[in-house]
Design an enzyme around this catalytic site. Structure first.
Site, PDB file in Angstrom:
ATOM      1  N   ASP A   1     -19.053  90.096 -49.289  1.00 16.54           N
ATOM      2  CA  ASP A   1     -19.824  89.237 -49.656  1.00 16.54           C
ATOM      3  C   ASP A   1     -20.014  88.253 -48.843  1.00 16.54           C
ATOM      4  O   ASP A   1     -19.545  88.062 -47.825  1.00 16.54           O
ATOM      5  CB  ASP A   1     -19.077  89.156 -50.977  1.00 16.54           C
ATOM      6  CG  ASP A   1     -20.080  87.888 -51.997  1.00 16.54           C
ATOM      7  OD1 ASP A   1     -21.297  87.699 -52.088  1.00 16.54           O
ATOM      8  OD2 ASP A   1     -19.191  86.675 -52.956  1.00 16.54           O
TER       9      ASP A   1
ATOM     10  N   ASN B   1     -25.489  95.423 -59.992  1.00 19.92           N
ATOM     11  CA  ASN B   1     -27.111  94.495 -57.963  1.00 19.92           C
ATOM     12  C   ASN B   1     -27.819  95.346 -58.501  1.00 19.92           C
ATOM     13  O   ASN B   1     -28.982  95.397 -58.016  1.00 19.92           O
ATOM     14  CB  ASN B   1     -26.074  95.893 -57.014  1.00 19.92           C
ATOM     15  CG  ASN B   1     -24.831  94.709 -56.497  1.00 19.92           C
ATOM     16  OD1 ASN B   1     -24.240  95.250 -55.236  1.00 19.92           O
ATOM     17  ND2 ASN B   1     -24.586  93.846 -56.868  1.00 19.92           N
TER      18      ASN B   1
HETATM   19  C1  FPP Z   1     -22.656  91.462 -51.168  1.00 21.20           C
HETATM   20  O1  FPP Z   1     -23.149  89.976 -50.648  1.00 21.20           O
HETATM   21  C2  FPP Z   1     -23.009  92.697 -50.749  1.00 21.20           C
HETATM   22  C3  FPP Z   1     -23.829  93.436 -50.815  1.00 21.20           C
HETATM   23  C4  FPP Z   1     -24.534  93.367 -52.422  1.00 21.20           C
HETATM   24  C5  FPP Z   1     -23.886  94.433 -50.647  1.00 21.20           C
HETATM   25  C6  FPP Z   1     -23.355  94.828 -49.012  1.00 21.20           C
HETATM   26  C7  FPP Z   1     -23.748  95.809 -48.776  1.00 21.20           C
HETATM   27  C8  FPP Z   1     -23.226  96.213 -47.176  1.00 21.20           C
HETATM   28  C9  FPP Z   1     -22.695  95.434 -46.633  1.00 21.20           C
HETATM   29  C10 FPP Z   1     -23.674  97.496 -46.092  1.00 21.20           C
HETATM   30  C11 FPP Z   1     -23.394  98.671 -46.615  1.00 21.20           C
HETATM   31  C12 FPP Z   1     -22.684  99.120 -45.856  1.00 21.20           C
HETATM   32  C13 FPP Z   1     -23.089 100.932 -46.309  1.00 21.20           C
HETATM   33  C14 FPP Z   1     -23.991 101.455 -45.247  1.00 21.20           C
HETATM   34  C15 FPP Z   1     -23.791 101.530 -48.061  1.00 21.20           C
HETATM   35  P1  FPP Z   1     -24.622  89.237 -51.131  1.00 21.20           P
HETATM   36  O2  FPP Z   1     -26.112  90.025 -50.990  1.00 21.20           O
HETATM   37  O3  FPP Z   1     -24.277  88.912 -53.233  1.00 21.20           O
HETATM   38  O4  FPP Z   1     -24.490  87.815 -50.431  1.00 21.20           O
HETATM   39  P2  FPP Z   1     -24.889  86.073 -50.916  1.00 21.20           P
HETATM   40  O5  FPP Z   1     -23.240  86.318 -52.534  1.00 21.20           O
HETATM   41  O6  FPP Z   1     -24.182  84.695 -49.664  1.00 21.20           O
HETATM   42  O7  FPP Z   1     -25.781  86.114 -51.737  1.00 21.20           O
END
Ligand code: FPP
EC number: 2.5.1.-
Length: 262
Positions: free
Chosen positions: A33, A81
């Site tokens: 996250d 998501n």
């Molecule tokens: C949450 O951060 C993250 C995600 C929903 C996506 C996670 C994906 C990756 C780290 C890359 C994955 C890699 C592969 C190879 C599939 P957020 O966007 O919710 O962050 P925030 O809470 O700060 O908005």
């Protein structure tokens, strides 16, 4: 045997992290996250955080594999998501091909086998192909399993599992009375990483302290570590430190320690 690793603290001092090599968690699950906030802090679009997050998956995969972790499960995309803006979802769906196109040779070099759990049939064709090609290319690797949770949700997983069991009961292949925890275990998506179905350690980055529909059944006795670091900044040294925290926990699985039984 203990190995010493070094990390830099917030005052820029070097700190030692002691790890017991005989107590490395077999299965580590990570809620990656904070990508969006990492980007916002740098006045970049949110997707820049996802891109950096993807690069960091490479570092943490190699670090976990070197430490002797058996299964690393990463929550890359949840069934919830899809609610995000279309452009962000589409960027996230392109990440697996970007990731595997360049990283498969290193995965093979590190003897890492790719696995996926989630409702993959609902993913775009290109995403499915990237993941299933990587699974095929790494199928003979015998080291750590890199297990991507993609379009995964804990409640949906339980519903699917219960349906499978109900069907068996309906077909007289199973008596309702015979259903036990093992029946449920086998019906879940983590059966593909048997015998390490349940994470020993759950790590969530970015300061949020919740499970967010991740591995609801499997986390029953997992140790949890919540860290303030945003995922793109989460380093191999942070991983070592969180494993060290895990090693200091007293896991009783609902029982008592020998000395406390009197
Ligand atoms: C949450 O951060 C993250 C995600 C929903 C996506 C996670 C994906 C990756 C780290 C890359 C994955 C890699 C592969 C190879 C599939 P957020 O966007 O919710 O962050 P925030 O809470 O700060 O908005």
């Amino acid at each position: 045997m203990f190995s010493k690793l070094f990390k830099t603290n917030s005052e820029n001092e070097t700190e030692e992290v002691d790890l017991d090599e005989n107590k490395i968690p077999n299965h580590i699950a990570v809620i990656m996250d904070g990508n969006g906030r990492w980007a916002q802090k740098r006045h970049l679009p949110r997707v820049a955080g996802h891109k950096q997050g993807m690069e960091n998956v490479k570092e943490i995969t190699k670090a976990a594999s070197n430490l002797g972790v058996k299964v690393l499960t990463l929550y890359a995309f949840s069934t919830e998501n899809w609610k995000r803006p279309k452009s962000e979802v589409s960027f996230l769906m392109d990440l697996p091909s970007k990731f595997f196109d360049t990283f498969v040779p290193e995965l093979i070099e590190n003897n890492v086998k790719v696995n996926v759990m989630g409702y993959t049939d609902q993913l775009p064709e290109k995403t499915q192909k990237a993941v299933f090609d990587a699974i095929e290319q790494t199928k003979n690797c015998t080291g750590m399993i890199l297990n991507f949770a993609l379009n995964y949700g804990g409640r949906a997983e339980i519903v699917t599992g219960v349906k499978k069991i109900a069907e068996k009961v309906q077909n007289n292949e199973l008596a309702a009375d015979e259903i036990d925890e093992e029946t449920i275990r086998k019906s879940l998506m983590t059966a593909s990483v048997y015998p390490y179905d349940d994470p020993d350690l759950l790590i969530r980055t970015s300061g949020e302290e919740r499970i967010s529909n991740f591995l609801l059944w499997q986390l029953a006795y997992s140790e949890m570590v919540f860290t303030d670091t945003f995922w793109p900044d989460y380093s191999p040294a942070d991983l070592a430190e969180d494993i060290s925290k895990f090693q200091q926990r007293d896991r009783r699985f609902g029982g008592l320690n020998e000395g406390d039984k009197k």
